[in-house]
Design a protein around this motif. Sequence first.
Motif: not given
Length: 544
Positions: A504-514
């Motif tokens: 994960i490299t983008k802030p907006e992708d943090i929660i969906p990845a979790i």
Amino acid sequence: MKLGAAIAEIMRREGIEILTGYPVNHLIEHAAAADIRPVMVRQERIGVHMADAISRVTSGHTIGAFCMQHGPGAENAMGGVAQCYGESVPVLVLPMGYARRIAHIDPNFNSTYAMRPFAKSAEPIILAAEVCNIFRRAFTQLKNGRGGPVIVEIPTDMWNEEVPEPLNYTPVLRTRYGADPQHIKDAAALLVSAKRPVIYAGQGVHYAKAWPQLKALAERLAIPVTTSLGGKSSFPETHPLSLGSGGLAMPRAVPKFLAEADMIFGIGCSFTETSFGVAMPKGKTIIHATLDPAHLNKDVEAKVGLIGDAGLILDALLEEVGKAVKQDRDASAVAAEIAASHKEWLAKWMPKLTSNDAPLSPYRVLWDLQHTVDIKNTIITHDAGSPRDQLSPFWKCVEPLSYIGWGKTTQLGYGLGLAMGAKLAKPDKLCINVWGDAAIGFTGMDFETAVRERIPIMSILLNNFSMAIELKVMPISTEKYRSTDISGDYAAMARAFGGHGERITKPEDIIPAIKRGIAKTQEGIPVLLEFITSKETEVSRAGT
């Protein structure tokens, strides 16, 4: 009955259901035959760490056990055993040893001698007929007093020895002891009369399961509570009287209230001086409640010493305090002061905790993690270095034993084994370890153990490609030789092992990845989420 079968039966009677290990140690097969699940690791240290977590998250009521081969296997395990000793964790360690005729011949490695300096006890089996007595002594040490590893070494030439039947072994007793009644009266009087007291709670509260009593005492006298890293989660950190935990990094309220305290009550702690714990300010009146009298006056001078189980001591204090203070004191003023300190401190850190930068701020990753998982149903642990300091001040525990905190010897890679052991002991919990790219270099191959042994943990990797080292400490090595630059696609490694891996490299992708990671663990799949982070070196040292 052969020796191995006898040992396995003793372990089964003592409630051990899981044996972590590394072959060849013939106890593995005997344990499996006795319906004790063997869990095989890639390296010995991880196996000890897993056993360590099993003991921790059960308050020592289920003893973690680990076995390994003689010679190099025992040598490789020494770091994990030393960690258990430093953290006072009861773990049964069962190394094979060289045959009795050569066990003491140089240069053969003798676990009984080599591990004794950092074990609670260490004893070899030299007569099969003595096995019940040996394990009676071992489990008595494991189940009573301050925790620590216990070594029982099994020589390679012992396995075919016969143990007399029927097996004369009954699970050993578990005892508690309490403080001198006069000292309880003295401590209660100091607590009642103190103007600005602070409670410092250690992991002894966890082993005593004394969480309700700790909360009751704090509320009765309106006393703010801080904890050691080992004691973190012993007091709910959303409580108005919670200052947070005191490690190398901490909320500002911790050093502020300790500095202004006229009395500090340490319960279930050693007050051991360490770079990874909050330093006690000088000149304070200290009440020290500890299970081990060897810790009294070791690092701080105590006015009153209370030796015994944290639960018994708190019970006695509550009774004595209740004679003078019949109802809970008004905590509104001190709670407002704590809240104001937290608010001011957190405001400084919110830009990092909510940063939209890329590479990612590690604080943003952990902030989003905390606000995505079900905190009540989560057990989390940090790793050494930056992950510990970036996680511990901000992660607010609300349930006991939901945070495995540590720090006296700070072994890199420790968190992975802790998360796997916690998941084995508490399969209904979401178990998370947070580590950096230095730590994964030590123990990353054991992510394969999580896949192979069906241990669906969630591993959060903060990868800044520099071993998390503060670059100004090593400027020549860093700039001239690039010694700290690390490359690697660890998410791909996780997928190659058969787990779920994402980078994960983008802030907006943090929660969906979790959220995807949580879902995968619920399907029984181990998860490694690799977050590409900035070379963040600032931590909340001394509550800054």
